[in-house]
Motif scaffolding. Structure first.
Motif, PDB file in Angstrom:
ATOM      1  N   PHE A  51      -2.720  -3.365  -3.541  1.00 35.77           N
ATOM      2  CA  PHE A  51      -3.563  -2.175  -3.409  1.00 35.77           C
ATOM      3  C   PHE A  51      -4.018  -1.683  -4.780  1.00 35.77           C
ATOM      4  N   ILE A  52      -3.064  -1.494  -5.707  1.00 34.78           N
ATOM      5  CA  ILE A  52      -3.445  -0.915  -7.013  1.00 34.78           C
ATOM      6  C   ILE A  52      -4.315  -1.882  -7.786  1.00 34.78           C
ATOM      7  N   SER A  53      -4.102  -3.206  -7.632  1.00 32.83           N
ATOM      8  CA  SER A  53      -4.946  -4.109  -8.409  1.00 32.83           C
ATOM      9  C   SER A  53      -6.372  -4.132  -7.865  1.00 32.83           C
ATOM     10  N   LEU A  54      -6.520  -3.988  -6.543  1.00 35.39           N
ATOM     11  CA  LEU A  54      -7.883  -3.898  -5.987  1.00 35.39           C
ATOM     12  C   LEU A  54      -8.567  -2.621  -6.465  1.00 35.39           C
TER      13      LEU A  54
ATOM     14  N   LEU B 108       5.875   2.347  -8.020  1.00 32.02           N
ATOM     15  CA  LEU B 108       7.275   2.768  -7.937  1.00 32.02           C
ATOM     16  C   LEU B 108       7.441   3.919  -6.957  1.00 32.02           C
ATOM     17  N   VAL B 109       6.578   4.935  -7.066  1.00 31.71           N
ATOM     18  CA  VAL B 109       6.694   6.097  -6.180  1.00 31.71           C
ATOM     19  C   VAL B 109       6.456   5.667  -4.737  1.00 31.71           C
ATOM     20  N   CYS B 110       5.374   4.891  -4.499  1.00 36.84           N
ATOM     21  CA  CYS B 110       5.051   4.492  -3.133  1.00 36.84           C
ATOM     22  C   CYS B 110       6.154   3.637  -2.529  1.00 36.84           C
TER      23      CYS B 110
ATOM     24  N   ALA C 283       4.953  -5.705  -3.128  1.00 40.28           N
ATOM     25  CA  ALA C 283       3.773  -6.548  -3.312  1.00 40.28           C
ATOM     26  C   ALA C 283       2.556  -5.943  -2.629  1.00 40.28           C
ATOM     27  N   GLY C 284       2.795  -5.306  -1.474  1.00 41.40           N
ATOM     28  CA  GLY C 284       1.673  -4.653  -0.790  1.00 41.40           C
ATOM     29  C   GLY C 284       1.032  -3.593  -1.658  1.00 41.40           C
TER      30      GLY C 284
END
Lengths: 314, 229
Positions: free
Chosen positions: B81-84, B48-50, B76-77
């Motif tokens: 990132f966070i899921s990786l 959310l912040v990003c 989605a980008g």
């Protein structure tokens, strides 16, 4: 002219009150209670008394906190407590039964506005909550007359899942495994006949419920003993006579009640034959409770003297 | 100052979960354990912040007609990132969140803040807005998750709380318990904030045709602000 009083109908008031109806239901439940004490010992009575006390207490406390009118004198909490206790195995720890009473009275009944406002039967919903929460405790049934034998409690299976051929006499007398109040068929039938004779309940729902199960089992198995055992075992009689006839949560017209009863029977059979649970009576009643407003909507009787409208609605 | 207000409004007053009822799907699905709830809440806050930062920076560049696809691509980008990151740093949480981690992409809260706030405001307020909303979401998830884990399995963050002789109520880990706990928490929050029940109004009332406003409910035009995912 000022002496002319105008008040809305009904103008003729019946002497029947909620309290009297509930008292009759309690009386109708007494034979089953007596049978359960004979079969399962004094702990069955203790469980019933604890459930009734807890239900009345929860109702009183909740109405005190929310400053609602005190309704414990209408005896409906005692009926709920008795019905809930009858739906529990005799070996269930007492604190679990009290949690069930909390669910029945506070969550199902009072959260929705008290007696007459609840959309589901309190005792049935409490039983399902306990079933989903404490599955192993709720499905271990003590062997009949276990209290006469010394030593540990022997658990047995409900007749619904046992492999041996059904013994109709023991099903009638209730000397089988099961919940406190559901095993003795004779006592439940006596209670049911009493309620029908005193016109407390209409025979439509129980007859359709039991009849559907009987007829379909007869057609599928072709064996009359099998079909009789299907209606005598499990919680079918208790559910059909005492829970599916609840005034608040079932349809009000006779056609509606017939649909309700047949629907309950069909869902019970579906769960019994294809589901993972041995018994489906409580789920079937809860599902049909939810459908009751819809059934009522489709079975509205024509008002007396009303003329059929041309073209209908719209 | 007003910057402080942008931050605090998301925590209680406009809590995305409890007051505007956005993001119900992750709330019901992953709150069976407090640790899952915390992981989900923090991941969502990060995204959310990003996304708020990038969208408020690009608000003049993105053409109005394709803004929603653009927002989704940006969100989605960050979700990828966070899921990786979670997969390598906290594989347990990654496994237990499962597909709900990827579904952050379509979380109503993130798209809602992008559309309602970040695309109309400068970078700093957008960061504070995202932080506040994310924190509010995390807190409400943690609250629901804690209640469900304590009652449903007798543990909190995996620490055994209930004594052995007390059985935990499995129903609280099941979906039925999730709906119930969420409903009770929302009721308590509404009570604490003295929120009045929404007026249904005649335009939403099924009996309006036969009633003709005879009941005491006055017509009001407020529309229910709600969503799902």
């Amino acid at each position: 002219m000022s002496k002319l009083k105008i008040e809305p109908s009904p103008h003729i008031k019946s002497a029947v009150s909620t309290q009297k109806i509930m008292l009759c239901v309690i009386l109708a439940l007494v034979p089953a209670l007596a049978a359960s004490i004979w079969i399962f010992g004094i702990r069955a009575l203790l469980m019933t008394v604890i459930c009734c006390t807890a239900c009345v207490l929860f109702e009183w406390v909740f109405e005190k906190i929310t400053k609602r009118k005190n309704t414990i004198s209408d005896l409906s909490a005692i009926v709920t407590g008795m019905l809930l206790a009858f739906n529990l195995p005799v070996t269930l720890p007492f604190y679990m039964a009290v949690i069930g009473c909390f669910v029945a009275i506070v969550i199902v009944k009072q959260f929705f506005g008290g007696l007459g406002q609840n959309f589901a039967n309190p005792a049935i919903t409490a039983r399902i909550v306990l079933m989903l929460s404490f599955t192993s405790y709720m499905t271990s049934w003590a062997e009949p007359f276990y209290y006469q034998k010394s030593g540990e409690i022997i658990t047995t299976s409900t007749p619904l899942v046992s492999e041996s051929a059904p013994d109709l006499l023991s099903l009638l007398l209730g000397t089988t495994g099961g919940c406190i109040g559901e095993t003795c068929a004779i006592a439940l039938i006596i209670g049911g006949i009493f309620l029908i004779v005193t016109k407390i309940i209409s025979p439509a729902t129980p007859l359709c419920f039991i009849g559907t199960v009987f007829v379909i089992t007869l057609i599928t198995t072709g064996d009359i003993t099998e079909a009789t055992a299907a209606i005598l075992s499990g919680g079918l009689l208790l559910g059909a006579i005492f829970m599916a006839t609840d005034y608040v949560t079932t349809p009000i017209t006779t056609p509606g009640r017939i649909i309700f009863g047949v629907g309950c029977g069909l869902i019970t059979l579906l769960i019994r034959s294809f589901g993972t649970m041995p018994e489906g009576v409580s789920y079937s009643i809860l599902l049909m409770n939810i459908l009751s407003p819809l059934i009522d909507r489709f079975t509205v009787p024509k008002a007396f003297g009303a003329v059929k409208q041309n073209g209908g609605k719209k | 100052m007003s910057y402080m207000k942008e931050f605090t409004k998301g925590i209680i007053k406009e809590n995305p979960n409890m007051v505007t009822l956005l993001g119900m799907c992750p709330t019901l699905a992953i709150t069976t354990m407090a640790s899952n709830a915390l992981g989900m809440g923090l991941s969502t806050t990060f995204v959310l912040v990003c996304s708020n930062i990038v969208i408020s920076l690009l608000k003049k560049v993105i053409p109005d007609s394709v803004r929603l696809p653009s927002y989704i691509v940006i969100i989605a980008g960050f979700v990828t990132f966070i899921s990786l990151v979670l997969q390598s740093a906290a594989p347990e949480i990654y496994d237990s969140l499962g597909m709900f981690l990827s579904l952050i992409t379509v979380n109503c809260i993130i798209l809602g803040r992008a559309e309602m706030f970040a695309s109309k405001n400068k970078v700093l307020p957008s960061i504070l807005d995202g932080l506040g909303m994310g924190l509010g979401f995390t807190l409400s998830l943690l609250l629901v998750g804690s209640v469900r884990e304590i009652l449903g399995s007798g543990q909190w963050f995996g620490i055994q709380l209930a004594p052995d002789f007390l059985e935990s109520m499995t129903i609280f880990i099941l979906p039925a318990g999730g709906f119930f706990v969420l409903g009770v928490v929302i009721a308590v929050v509404n009570r604490l904030m003295n929120l009045k029940p929404r007026e249904i109004g005649c335009h939403n009332c099924p009996n309006a045709e036969s009633c003709h406003g005879a009941c005491s409910v006055t017509p009001s035009a407020d529309k229910k602000e709600g969503g799902n995912t």
